[in-house]
Design a protein around this motif. Sequence first.
Motif, short mmCIF file in Angstrom:
data_model
loop_
_atom_site.label_atom_id
_atom_site.label_comp_id
_atom_site.label_asym_id
_atom_site.label_seq_id
_atom_site.Cartn_x
_atom_site.Cartn_y
_atom_site.Cartn_z
N THR A 312 0.83 -1.20 0.00
CA THR A 312 0.00 0.00 0.00
C THR A 312 0.87 1.25 0.00
O THR A 312 1.96 1.26 0.57
CB THR A 312 -0.93 0.04 1.23
N ILE A 316 -3.98 0.89 -2.77
CA ILE A 316 -3.47 -0.47 -2.98
C ILE A 316 -2.63 -0.44 -4.25
O ILE A 316 -3.15 -0.23 -5.34
CB ILE A 316 -4.60 -1.49 -3.14
N HIS A 358 -7.01 1.90 2.39
CA HIS A 358 -6.31 2.12 1.13
C HIS A 358 -7.21 1.87 -0.08
O HIS A 358 -6.99 2.45 -1.15
CB HIS A 358 -5.04 1.28 1.08
N THR A 362 -7.65 4.57 -3.04
CA THR A 362 -7.57 4.18 -4.45
C THR A 362 -8.78 4.69 -5.22
O THR A 362 -8.64 5.28 -6.30
CB THR A 362 -7.49 2.64 -4.56
#
Length: 542
Positions: A312, A316, A358, A362
């Motif tokens: 991460t 990701i 994460h 994203t």
Amino acid sequence: MPNSGAQTAGLDHHARKLAVGFAKGRLPQPTPELERFLLSNATEIFAASEGVCRHMPPAGDDEPLGIAYLFLLQMLLSGLNERAKRGAKDAAELIANFQSDLAARVEDGEIEGTLLAYLGGALQQAGIAPSPELAAASSELVDEDDDELLPGDIGQVLDELLEACDGDPFEMVTSFAQGAHLLADEAKVAVVTHLAHQEQPDARAAAVLFLQNGSAAVRKAAAAVLAERASALSPIDLRRVIAMRNWRPERERAAVDAIIQKARAAGVDCAPWDKGAVDELKSSPIDGSGAQLLIAVSPVDRKTKRMATIFTCEGITEAMSSPPQPVPTVKKLVAEVATHGPVLDVSRGFVDRMIAHHLALTVKAGEVPPAGLLEVAETIGGAAWQPERIDCRAALDALIADLPDDLRNPEDVAQALADSGEISELDEIEGSWFEDNAELEQKVKSASQRAREKLPAKLLQDNGAIGAQRTRWAELFVLTALWMREGPPGEWLSWADLAVVARAVLDGHDLAEIGLMRNIAERTVAALAREEDDDDLQDDLF
């Protein structure tokens, strides 16, 4: 082509050293010497690509050495890409020149398809999109040579790739992403269209995973063709489509909903999730760039296990699950990771929370996680993973509520802030904690030695480069404190000191009175001046 000059010997030295490990099946070991080399020798990307072409089969006959040069190339490109994202024009120009040079070498016939696939894979691993010039050169190479990476009979190649991957759609899509990174989106759309219209279930399963492709255009085309073929999806395909639905920007979800609705209308049932199993969960701390590694070890049978890894960094960035491997092999791999820095055993709740955080970052960035995340979810049971960013202030409040009594008195808090630059548990962690951007780098390098001595104090002012990033640094401290709390009872107690520091940073406390922030300011100046100092040292040596 740029001349790498005297530095090439250093590149060759590191390549040979890495090749010895690769030949014995060992992972590359980062060393201070290698890190210094990568930091100050970005122009070696040209010599590294030459090393790949010279040694990697079929042109060469020393695969371990070719892989070593490829590893160095990818690491150098990754560093350049990070600098380019921070606005460093010289890094962006170097990446552009490298791609232009590759394109010219392809057009001149110096690089054939297999080698180009390796080099394209290095760009892909570094997170660098191919330039239009390089993509065009790659497409021309494909059209001209029917025996290379993707000949005109694309169906035959894809069938062979699926067979080589034993029908594993994750392995097939990962291999394709690395080998075909330089192809234009139109070619990738042709691939997913072909796969979706195949009667072979493994081919359709691979087409579904293209919903996680890094290109929005490819994802859009994949969703359209899968909607047409929704009735042919398997129950597992449908489960995967549903799982990925919220792992994408909101503007793309309607197209995925159309696949789900048509599949259900055609009578396709959704396969249930396997519970998954995990023997070990481990995590590295977060470095200065925001990068963190999560590891899960899962049982397969009495003699084999899988190791899943998730990287991460403000999202990701990479996720994969290894094939079943002997237990001693997995133990060795985990032990090697621990040699790179501190790694803690962590709870399932911690891993799920970090993945959700994460995923949210994203999606907010308008991107999607790699398809490998779905494979990891299926391996360890991640059916409930949904984007949910950690509320830094709420997490900090929870930490503050658990502070020991000796950190509640104002005098003790002031002393803890002053002494925070000497937290022993941060010795192996905070070395990468410094501010890094192109404008600041230029300011440091243009300053006289006397002016540099005054820079740390200026950086900590509210309008300074560090003072202006209070929230980012406080979040790093909070997330590090959460990681420390996962440690064994009675150990890693400095989470409390970090929580106190994070609160002071968020609440506008004078950063110059916080020892940890002074460390970061001094390290920032030293790190950004290092490349220039290294050049001066090399001038003295030569």
